[in-house]
Scaffold this active site. Structure first.
Site, mmCIF file in Angstrom:
data_model
loop_
_atom_site.group_PDB
_atom_site.id
_atom_site.type_symbol
_atom_site.label_atom_id
_atom_site.label_comp_id
_atom_site.label_asym_id
_atom_site.label_seq_id
_atom_site.Cartn_x
_atom_site.Cartn_y
_atom_site.Cartn_z
ATOM 1 N N TRP A 7 0.833 -1.204 0.000
ATOM 2 C CA TRP A 7 0.000 0.000 0.000
ATOM 3 C C TRP A 7 0.867 1.254 0.000
ATOM 4 O O TRP A 7 0.666 2.172 -0.799
ATOM 5 C CB TRP A 7 -0.937 -0.044 1.200
ATOM 6 C CG TRP A 7 -1.967 1.031 1.340
ATOM 7 C CD1 TRP A 7 -2.395 1.581 2.511
ATOM 8 C CD2 TRP A 7 -2.742 1.670 0.314
ATOM 9 N NE1 TRP A 7 -3.373 2.514 2.275
ATOM 10 C CE2 TRP A 7 -3.611 2.586 0.936
ATOM 11 C CE3 TRP A 7 -2.776 1.542 -1.063
ATOM 12 C CZ2 TRP A 7 -4.497 3.394 0.228
ATOM 13 C CZ3 TRP A 7 -3.658 2.351 -1.789
ATOM 14 C CH2 TRP A 7 -4.508 3.263 -1.140
ATOM 15 N N LYS A 27 -6.146 1.817 7.161
ATOM 16 C CA LYS A 27 -7.584 1.612 7.349
ATOM 17 C C LYS A 27 -7.825 0.625 8.490
ATOM 18 O O LYS A 27 -7.860 -0.589 8.296
ATOM 19 C CB LYS A 27 -8.220 1.102 6.056
ATOM 20 C CG LYS A 27 -8.136 2.104 4.899
ATOM 21 C CD LYS A 27 -8.773 1.571 3.645
ATOM 22 C CE LYS A 27 -8.702 2.582 2.508
ATOM 23 N NZ LYS A 27 -9.329 2.076 1.264
ATOM 24 N N LYS A 87 -15.233 -1.643 6.860
ATOM 25 C CA LYS A 87 -15.485 -2.485 5.686
ATOM 26 C C LYS A 87 -14.558 -3.699 5.653
ATOM 27 O O LYS A 87 -14.888 -4.718 5.039
ATOM 28 C CB LYS A 87 -15.381 -1.668 4.397
ATOM 29 C CG LYS A 87 -14.049 -0.957 4.186
ATOM 30 C CD LYS A 87 -13.011 -1.801 3.489
ATOM 31 C CE LYS A 87 -11.676 -1.088 3.475
ATOM 32 N NZ LYS A 87 -10.615 -1.872 2.810
#
Length: 321
Positions: free
Chosen positions: A11, A101, A184
């Site tokens: 990432w 996240k 999520k």
């Protein structure tokens, strides 16, 4: 712009490449000396993002490197490490963009709040959306939301990241964007479980829609806006993560559904799956805000070995009408 990306995994490397392609100077910082040397020598992250050459504007270095005159700091390390990593890096950090996240396991705090505690002088916000690392560096079109309380900061991040294949919009709903990005991951694990159990699209559609409702209710209770959860940072990121085999969280869930233990699933994936620690933190937040989250509770129970996946499904299906 001169930027620093904290985290040399897939990432962080993808974000560094995106910034460098936009013409910015980027310090890509990691903790593993051998890994950083390999990236520096081969101009490629052969372990986490093989096949993509690093532009010349990227300078790999170690995390303890004292940064000077950095205009933007991008955080892309696992959520459990954010507090320690941010405290470790020297220099001034006037603008911090959280791209990790997750929620802090010990406190259940969102990452922006963790960073603000460590760097109270910084302007802190979040960049989030349906953003799988490999697809970004391949130039596959997607979008993201730059969320800051300050509009000028949100616009600065928009300008830094926006490209013909990476469209950025702005928002002042920092809480909603960040909570959506964290929660999520838990639902993506559940979606993987559904596929691992051999269920069909009806099941996964039902699971994700119910999970999205719970995610939105909890996010609103924490101060986020309902509309945020229906946008790219919410439903967009959820669908991308819950349906893609590129997603670590989906792959961990699929292995759990196929009968693997959590340790076996994590070993096979070989990278951090943020949904695992976030599941516990999400339940703590739900308890604090008095929000009923049976879908999240079922996923957490499977992750931590209190229920087998078929038992969790039965409990959800047999709840009082």
């Amino acid at each position: 712009m001169t930027a620093a990306v904290l985290g040399s995994g897939s990432w962080g490397t993808a974000l560094a490449i995106l910034l460098a392609r936009n013409g910015h100077r980027v310090a890509l910082l990691g903790r593993d000396i051998a890994e950083i040397e390999d990236i520096r020598t081969h101009r490629e992250n052969r372990r986490y993002l093989p096949g993509f050459e690093l532009p010349a504007q990227i300078v790999p270095n170690l995390l303890h490197h004292d940064l000077q005159e950095v205009e933007m700091t991008v955080i892309a390390v696992p959520s459990a490490a954010v507090r320690e990593v941010v405290a470790e890096v020297g220099g001034r950090h006037p603008l911090v963009v959280v791209c990790s996240k997750g929620l802090e396991p010990e406190t259940s705090l969102p990452m922006t709040e963790v960073v603000q505690e460590v760097k109270p002088e910084a302007m802190v916000g979040v960049l989030s959306g349906p953003n799988l690392a490999v697809e970004i560096v391949r130039g596959i079109p997607t979008v993201a939301i730059s969320a800051f309380a300050d509009q000028e900061a949100a616009d600065t991040v928009l300008d830094a990241f926006c490209s013909p294949t990476f469209r950025v919009s702005t928002s002042d709903d920092v809480v909603g964007v960040e909570v959506a990005g964290a929660l999520k991951n838990v639902l993506a694990i559940g979606a993987g479980m559904s596929d691992g159990l051999g269920f069909g699209d009806n099941t996964k559609g039902a699971f994700l829609s119910r999970g999205l409702m719970e995610m939105s209710r909890l996010g609103e209770a924490m101060g986020g806006r309902h509309s945020t959860f229906l946008g790219p940072a919410g439903v967009g990121d959820l669908f991308a993560t819950a349906a893609s085999r590129l997603s670590r969280n989906y792959r961990v869930g699929r292995k759990l559904g196929e009968g693997a233990t959590l340790d076996e699933a994590l070993r096979e994936v070989g990278q951090v799956a943020e949904g695992v620690p976030t599941a516990v933190a999400a339940l703590q937040l739900a308890k604090e805000h008095r929000v009923d989250v049976p879908v999240f509770a079922a996923v957490e129970a499977v992750i931590n070995g209190r229920l087998a996946p078929p038992e969790a499904v039965a409990i959800l299906m047999e709840r009082p009408r």
